[in-house]
Enzyme design. Sequence first.
Site, PDB file in Angstrom:
ATOM      1  N   PHE A 136       0.862  -1.185   0.000  1.00  0.00           N
ATOM      2  CA  PHE A 136       0.000   0.000   0.000  1.00  0.00           C
ATOM      3  C   PHE A 136       0.891   1.226   0.000  1.00  0.00           C
ATOM      4  O   PHE A 136       1.715   1.401   0.902  1.00  0.00           O
ATOM      5  CB  PHE A 136      -0.914   0.019   1.226  1.00  0.00           C
ATOM      6  CG  PHE A 136      -1.920   1.133   1.193  1.00  0.00           C
ATOM      7  CD1 PHE A 136      -3.148   0.955   0.579  1.00  0.00           C
ATOM      8  CD2 PHE A 136      -1.641   2.368   1.753  1.00  0.00           C
ATOM      9  CE1 PHE A 136      -4.085   1.990   0.526  1.00  0.00           C
ATOM     10  CE2 PHE A 136      -2.556   3.408   1.707  1.00  0.00           C
ATOM     11  CZ  PHE A 136      -3.775   3.215   1.096  1.00  0.00           C
ATOM     12  N   ASP A 221       9.218   2.937   1.575  1.00  0.00           N
ATOM     13  CA  ASP A 221       7.992   3.598   2.004  1.00  0.00           C
ATOM     14  C   ASP A 221       7.911   3.452   3.525  1.00  0.00           C
ATOM     15  O   ASP A 221       7.517   2.410   4.040  1.00  0.00           O
ATOM     16  CB  ASP A 221       6.776   2.956   1.324  1.00  0.00           C
ATOM     17  CG  ASP A 221       5.448   3.554   1.774  1.00  0.00           C
ATOM     18  OD1 ASP A 221       5.418   4.239   2.814  1.00  0.00           O
ATOM     19  OD2 ASP A 221       4.434   3.313   1.105  1.00  0.00           O
ATOM     20  N   LYS A 250       2.449  10.344   8.267  1.00  0.00           N
ATOM     21  CA  LYS A 250       1.821   9.828   9.481  1.00  0.00           C
ATOM     22  C   LYS A 250       2.433  10.424  10.753  1.00  0.00           C
ATOM     23  O   LYS A 250       2.141  11.557  11.118  1.00  0.00           O
ATOM     24  CB  LYS A 250       1.837   8.303   9.483  1.00  0.00           C
ATOM     25  CG  LYS A 250       0.846   7.685   8.495  1.00  0.00           C
ATOM     26  CD  LYS A 250       0.709   6.205   8.679  1.00  0.00           C
ATOM     27  CE  LYS A 250      -0.273   5.569   7.706  1.00  0.00           C
ATOM     28  NZ  LYS A 250      -1.677   5.872   7.978  1.00  0.00           N
TER      29      LYS A 250
END
Length: 400
Positions: A136, A221, A250
Amino acid sequence: MSPTRADFDQYMVPNYAPAAFVPVRGQGSRVWDQAGREYVDFAGGIAVNSLGHCHPAAVAALTEQANKLWHVSNVFTNEPALALAEKIVAATFAERVFFCNSGAEANEAALKLARRVGIDRFGPQKHKVLSAVNSFHGRTFFTVSVGGQPKYSDGFGPRPEGIAHFDYNDLASVEALIDDDTACVIVEPILGESGVLPATREFLQGLRALCDRHNALLIFDEVQTGMGRTGHLFAYEHFGVVPDILSSAKSLGGGFPIGAMLTTDVLARHLSAGTHGTTYGGNPLACAVAGAVFDVINDPATLAGIADKRARIVAGLEAINAELGVFDQIRGLGLLIGAALKPAYEGRAKDVLNAATAEGLMVLMAGPNVIRLAPSLVIADADIDEGLARFARALKAFKG
């Protein structure tokens, strides 16, 4: 009259299915809803609220900056952005930073940079992108196509060309795909949304060697794993593998929207003026908050404490599981924890989440078979213990 959950169904695009309760206040690792009910937060806004809710350092930074300067665009630069970039460069492999607003944008920038470098150096054929099945990387059309989950990318028409997917932790499947036309390999050090599955050191080291052999760039990532989540500032330190490009978001802002792409000076030169941009990236408010959050997380005491908090949570989960026998495996790194359900409970992670909510505990899913915990990196031991007690009651109710 205050808005209600019913207003979501009336006014909002139905691409989410939010919980029945509406949080209105948070402090530390506790949250209160409109009815005044209190919850222990083991979800952390999906690994975003790295310092919990309303941390004094973040609140002070936001308040101070809010009285100074909100936005000037990237026609100008600003002091909070420069200060944050300097901190990131000093603490990582990176020599250059690009700020944006989300993890998807950070990955979009990373992938565009990798293709630009490949094309500039070797020609237009050097644009192939490799990523893992069930990965993702965001919800822009490019990043959702790179992420190996058809359920998110199907139904939007033809996908960008030059994307292929390998099996996670399977170096042979990467070797079968990579070639001299490969611009980059992008990988999560821990496969987050699809089950909290850590990469092996051998796999990531093998990716580094394959990328070097084929003049491809290695992108990590670290949107979910970065900023202390694994017990290191970034997960690449845990594995002893240095990427060429790294994406962060995040936890970086502790709840304030911000993303960043980290890279080296020689690669950054390929994004010359005008080749990429963002209106809000490097916003003074976001960078001021992220700078304060960075200082708290990048403190040896904070990073060292993450291992202790993980041990406390995992010991609690194992004790609960010894009694109830719900989980097949407890995995992950640091305070990104996955509890995989036994085959007898396959597909019922949502039921566990709902049972936890009923007991006043906020948790997450990572697919239909895994409960994911991503609490504050500074969560108090008392909150850990209370959350585990509520989780035990929830699992007993789940089992009936």
